[in-house]
Write a protein that holds these residues in place. Structure first.
Motif, PDB file in Angstrom:
ATOM      1  N   ALA A  53     -24.749 -24.818  -6.053  1.00 21.66           N
ATOM      2  CA  ALA A  53     -25.901 -24.032  -6.477  1.00 21.66           C
ATOM      3  C   ALA A  53     -26.041 -24.037  -7.990  1.00 21.66           C
ATOM      4  O   ALA A  53     -25.102 -24.340  -8.731  1.00 21.66           O
ATOM      5  N   ALA A  54     -27.251 -23.698  -8.437  1.00 22.43           N
ATOM      6  CA  ALA A  54     -27.538 -23.542  -9.867  1.00 22.43           C
ATOM      7  C   ALA A  54     -28.514 -22.390 -10.016  1.00 22.43           C
ATOM      8  O   ALA A  54     -29.130 -21.939  -9.056  1.00 22.43           O
ATOM      9  N   GLY A  55     -28.647 -21.903 -11.230  1.00 21.04           N
ATOM     10  CA  GLY A  55     -29.504 -20.750 -11.494  1.00 21.04           C
ATOM     11  C   GLY A  55     -28.677 -19.613 -12.044  1.00 21.04           C
ATOM     12  O   GLY A  55     -27.658 -19.829 -12.710  1.00 21.04           O
ATOM     13  N   GLN A  56     -29.083 -18.389 -11.758  1.00 18.56           N
ATOM     14  CA  GLN A  56     -28.353 -17.217 -12.234  1.00 18.56           C
ATOM     15  C   GLN A  56     -28.002 -16.315 -11.056  1.00 18.56           C
ATOM     16  O   GLN A  56     -28.869 -15.871 -10.310  1.00 18.56           O
ATOM     17  N   LEU A  57     -26.708 -16.061 -10.904  1.00 20.07           N
ATOM     18  CA  LEU A  57     -26.200 -15.143  -9.892  1.00 20.07           C
ATOM     19  C   LEU A  57     -25.324 -14.123 -10.586  1.00 20.07           C
ATOM     20  O   LEU A  57     -24.300 -14.474 -11.169  1.00 20.07           O
ATOM     21  N   ARG A  58     -25.693 -12.858 -10.508  1.00 19.23           N
ATOM     22  CA  ARG A  58     -24.907 -11.809 -11.152  1.00 19.23           C
ATOM     23  C   ARG A  58     -24.688 -10.661 -10.174  1.00 19.23           C
ATOM     24  O   ARG A  58     -25.603 -10.257  -9.458  1.00 19.23           O
ATOM     25  N   PHE A  59     -23.452 -10.161 -10.164  1.00 16.18           N
ATOM     26  CA  PHE A  59     -23.101  -9.022  -9.322  1.00 16.18           C
ATOM     27  C   PHE A  59     -22.305  -8.046 -10.164  1.00 16.18           C
ATOM     28  O   PHE A  59     -21.272  -8.398 -10.732  1.00 16.18           O
ATOM     29  N   LYS A  60     -22.812  -6.829 -10.278  1.00 15.42           N
ATOM     30  CA  LYS A  60     -22.196  -5.807 -11.129  1.00 15.42           C
ATOM     31  C   LYS A  60     -21.952  -6.361 -12.535  1.00 15.42           C
ATOM     32  O   LYS A  60     -20.877  -6.204 -13.106  1.00 15.42           O
ATOM     33  N   GLU A  61     -22.978  -7.044 -13.055  1.00 16.25           N
ATOM     34  CA  GLU A  61     -22.983  -7.596 -14.420  1.00 16.25           C
ATOM     35  C   GLU A  61     -21.977  -8.722 -14.631  1.00 16.25           C
ATOM     36  O   GLU A  61     -21.672  -9.083 -15.768  1.00 16.25           O
ATOM     37  N   GLN A  62     -21.488  -9.319 -13.576  1.00 20.28           N
ATOM     38  CA  GLN A  62     -20.575 -10.457 -13.695  1.00 20.28           C
ATOM     39  C   GLN A  62     -21.225 -11.695 -13.104  1.00 20.28           C
ATOM     40  O   GLN A  62     -21.881 -11.630 -12.057  1.00 20.28           O
ATOM     41  N   ASP A  63     -21.038 -12.845 -13.763  1.00 20.27           N
ATOM     42  CA  ASP A  63     -21.576 -14.107 -13.268  1.00 20.27           C
ATOM     43  C   ASP A  63     -20.771 -14.584 -12.064  1.00 20.27           C
ATOM     44  O   ASP A  63     -19.541 -14.571 -12.083  1.00 20.27           O
ATOM     45  N   LEU A  64     -21.483 -15.035 -11.030  1.00 20.53           N
ATOM     46  CA  LEU A  64     -20.822 -15.528  -9.827  1.00 20.53           C
ATOM     47  C   LEU A  64     -20.724 -17.043  -9.776  1.00 20.53           C
ATOM     48  O   LEU A  64     -19.808 -17.582  -9.139  1.00 20.53           O
ATOM     49  N   LEU A  65     -21.657 -17.737 -10.406  1.00 23.20           N
ATOM     50  CA  LEU A  65     -21.652 -19.203 -10.326  1.00 23.20           C
ATOM     51  C   LEU A  65     -20.339 -19.756 -10.874  1.00 23.20           C
ATOM     52  O   LEU A  65     -19.878 -19.365 -11.945  1.00 23.20           O
ATOM     53  N   GLY A  66     -19.742 -20.663 -10.106  1.00 22.13           N
ATOM     54  CA  GLY A  66     -18.487 -21.264 -10.516  1.00 22.13           C
ATOM     55  C   GLY A  66     -17.268 -20.572  -9.945  1.00 22.13           C
ATOM     56  O   GLY A  66     -16.151 -21.109 -10.011  1.00 22.13           O
ATOM     57  N   LYS A  67     -17.464 -19.375  -9.388  1.00 23.47           N
ATOM     58  CA  LYS A  67     -16.342 -18.652  -8.783  1.00 23.47           C
ATOM     59  C   LYS A  67     -16.141 -19.101  -7.333  1.00 23.47           C
ATOM     60  O   LYS A  67     -17.086 -19.487  -6.645  1.00 23.47           O
ATOM     61  N   LYS A  68     -14.899 -19.022  -6.875  1.00 23.29           N
ATOM     62  CA  LYS A  68     -14.583 -19.348  -5.494  1.00 23.29           C
ATOM     63  C   LYS A  68     -14.946 -18.164  -4.592  1.00 23.29           C
ATOM     64  O   LYS A  68     -15.009 -17.014  -5.050  1.00 23.29           O
ATOM     65  N   PRO A  69     -15.184 -18.428  -3.290  1.00 28.09           N
ATOM     66  CA  PRO A  69     -15.569 -17.338  -2.389  1.00 28.09           C
ATOM     67  C   PRO A  69     -14.612 -16.148  -2.391  1.00 28.09           C
ATOM     68  O   PRO A  69     -15.053 -14.995  -2.377  1.00 28.09           O
ATOM     69  N   PHE A  70     -13.296 -16.401  -2.445  1.00 26.65           N
ATOM     70  CA  PHE A  70     -12.365 -15.263  -2.415  1.00 26.65           C
ATOM     71  C   PHE A  70     -12.445 -14.454  -3.709  1.00 26.65           C
ATOM     72  O   PHE A  70     -12.241 -13.232  -3.697  1.00 26.65           O
TER      73      PHE A  70
END
Length: 231
Positions: A53-70
């Motif tokens: 994926a690409a774009g912007q993903l943020r959860f509780k002000e933290q970037d999600l892109l590049g993180k592993k599912p766990f």
């Protein structure tokens, strides 16, 4: 809480999502509607780091892109897949135990909560999960995710193939989450439950959001329903 901007996603060379924008606030139930193949499940998988994926993903002000599912799960984002993915040779109780993160903080939920919500699971707590009915497995998957004490849950087609009575229980489950301040992104085909419990509805078509508004606004928009939802 959860913010998605210009989300693109691919399966190999197949470009599935084309600039999805959505947001879910604490204690809000947002329904993501659309026909099969519209990109709804891919959107959830992209948020959870399961597809490219690409774009912007943020959860509780933290970037999600590049993180592993766990890693994403440990930030407080829960995921209930359409496939349920229970551990068939483990008991109901053992499956629930695996949902616990052991983060050290006191959880909002415990085994008693799960068994009170779905008494059938308490009756079958020592039974191997693979022997449960489809409805019972769905209850187990929902509760196992909740045992991880998420702040936001992505739920993919939780009522698929379930009897009307179980569908009603699932709706009550989602409303109970809302009462405790948990955000829910509900991917669903059944308009009845989605329109009844959601604060906002989004309609997806061809990998894009083609409608956003209240359930009442969607009820009033016959053109959107005909073009993007009705068979």
């Amino acid at each position: 809480m959860l913010q998605v901007r210009d989300l693109q996603a691919w399966y190999g060379k197949s470009h599935v999502l084309h600039g999805v924008n959505l947001a879910v606030q604490p204690g809000e139930i947002v329904a993501l509607l659309g026909r099969n193949g519209s990109g709804r499940s891919t959107c959830a998988k992209a948020i959870m780091g399961m597809v490219h994926a690409a774009g912007q993903l943020r959860f509780k002000e933290q970037d999600l892109l590049g993180k592993k599912p766990f890693e994403i799960a440990h930030l407080g984002l829960g995921y209930v897949p359409e496939s349920r993915d229970i551990f068939p040779r483990l008991t109901v109780h053992q499956n629930l135990m695996l949902g616990q993160k052991g983060s050290g903080r006191a959880s909002r939920w415990n085994f008693d909560d799960m068994y009170a919500m779905f008494p059938r699971l308490k009756e079958r707590c020592s039974v191997e999960a693979g022997l449960l009915s489809g409805g019972e497995q769905q209850m187990l998957t929902l509760c196992r995710t909740l045992m991880g004490d998420p702040d936001c849950i992505l739920i993919d087609e939780p009522t698929e193939g379930l009897a009307p009575k179980i569908v009603e229980q699932v709706g009550q489950y989602l409303q109970r989450l809302q009462e405790r301040g948990i955000a829910v992104l509900l991917i669903e085909q059944k308009l009845t439950i989605a329109m009844h419990i959601s604060n906002r509805v989004l309609v997806m078509g061809h990998g894009r959001i083609v409608f956003e508004g209240t359930p009442d606004a969607l009820r009033a928009d016959a053109q959107v329903r005909k073009e993007w939802l009705e068979v």
